[in-house]
Design a protein around this motif. Structure first.
Motif: not given
Length: 410
Positions: A380-385, A389-393, A407-410
């Motif tokens: 369900p995480e919509e912050l992430v494409p 092209g590389q990992p995203m945390v 309050r989640k954030m990249l």
């Protein structure tokens, strides 16, 4: 010379074979005249009802405007009308069979005696009749077809001469379906044994009828021949489950375009227990909007999870419902074949981070380090494409589910 002649004959055969196998093979209206009235339409039904479960019959006067309209609709191509093409409705014109011109959708009337045995009327015993009189308008006929050219339940029945036909994927998951799909997946060894199908949908019937026009219900056998389709949809992959329902309220991500932050259809729900009480409870919760989303995985019932790996089925529990005092860090990745070449090295680096946190008691107390392969698991995480092209945390702070979401954030 003999070799050349043999080669030419083989090439001629190949041309014919490829023409017959072409996916976009031109369609045309079937036509029968007064001389065929004694034979009736049963041969047409026998040869064309499967696997779609519905055919269109026009009783027209030869050469009339309505006859010409049927010729046009019966010969659409994927380019001229993609939605009607994917709806896959065989059409026949019965010319000069009756004085008044009428248009009918005849749906498969199957298992009538089984329904009567449990004091229920047979399904789809009467045709759906187009309400227009006189000269039919193309726009109105097309709309009527799009709304009604589905059987109440599309069973899996052997087709002409007992041959097994492929599941009509485009009819249900193509642009011709403006609604959703109720996909009932059942282990079936032999399509001639109707028992497993009937048992699976028996208690769903009142809900199927209530949702008519909104959700199209169809049965799909769990077999090797449907594995590719089930894998593409990420459903029905746990072979230990005899029967299940996955309800797609809409076809977002299948037919309808979505943005690059789409990670699975939020309006997709699953039922594993098909007993009467469980079925009624599921649909009552659906009507009330209380069902949780079914996030699907290509690995359900198969591979074991690697260390720290999040899966579609435990994302909510391990991230949003984690210990209130623990922050959660999730690295999202894609498979290299999906465009994330850097994710292979990224996963190795992230494994080192997880190991370091596990070795430090203070860090281990305050942080949980996880990762997820988007190529295999919905989430369900919509912050992430959707394509990386590389990992995203993503960092989820300590607190309850509401706080983590806000309050989640990249």
């Amino acid at each position: 010379m003999p070799c050349l002649m043999a080669w030419m004959a083989w090439m001629a055969w190949l041309v014919v074979f490829l023409a017959l196998c072409a996916d976009a093979k031109p369609r045309e209206l079937f036509e029968v005249g007064p001389e065929d009235q004694e034979t009736g339409l049963e041969p047409f039904y026998d040869g064309n009802m499967e696997p779609w479960g519905v055919v269109c019959v026009g009783y027209v006067n030869e050469g009339s405007a309505n006859h010409q309209l049927l010729k046009k609709l019966g010969a659409v191509t994927e380019e001229s009308d993609e939605a009607l093409w994917e709806l896959q409705v065989p059409m026949i014109a019965a010319k000069d069979w009756q004085e008044q011109e009428t248009l009918h959708l005849v749906r498969r009337n199957y298992a009538a005696k089984l329904w009567e045995m449990i004091q229920l009327s047979p399904l789809d015993s009467d045709p759906v009749v187009f309400p227009g009189d006189g000269k039919w308008k193309e726009k109105e006929v097309r709309k009527w077809l799009m709304e009604n050219a589905f059987p109440t339940i599309n069973y899996r029945i052997p087709g002409y001469q007992g041959k097994k036909q492929p599941f009509p994927f485009n009819k249900y998951f193509g642009s011709g379906n403006a609604g959703g799909v109720g996909l009932v997946m059942v282990k079936i060894k032999d399509l001639n044994d109707f028992g497993p199908q009937f048992r699976a949908i028996r208690y769903m019937r009142p809900h199927i009828e209530k949702l008519s026009g909104k959700i199209r219900f169809a049965i799909l056998e769990k077999s090797d021949s449907t594995l590719e389709m089930r894998t593409a949809l990420k459903v029905g992959l746990n072979e230990s489950i005899e029967a299940e329902l996955v309800l797609f309220e809409n076809l977002d991500g299948v037919v309808r375009k979505v943005d690059n932050h789409f990670h699975g259809n939020k309006k997709k729900y699953r039922l594993l227990n098909l007993t009467e009480d469980a079925v009624n409870g599921f649909f009552e919760a659906y009507y009330a909007g209380d069902l949780p989303t079914y996030w699907a995985s290509k690995d359900e019932g198969k591979a074991k999870s690697a260390a720290g790996q999040l899966r579609a089925w435990d994302f909510e529990e391990k991230v949003f419902k984690a210990d209130l005092k623990t922050a959660v860090l999730v690295a999202f990745m894609n498979a290299p074949e999906d465009g994330c070449a850097a994710c292979t090295e990224g996963r190795s680096v992230w494994a080192s981070v997880m190991h370091a946190v596990q070795l430090n008691s203070q860090l281990r107390k305050h942080f949980q380090i996880l990762w997820l392969d988007q190529s295999r698991d919905e989430h369900p995480e919509e912050l992430v494409p959707g394509r990386l092209g590389q990992p995203m945390v993503v960092y989820y702070p300590p607190g309850d589910a509401s706080k983590r979401r806000k309050r989640k954030m990249l």
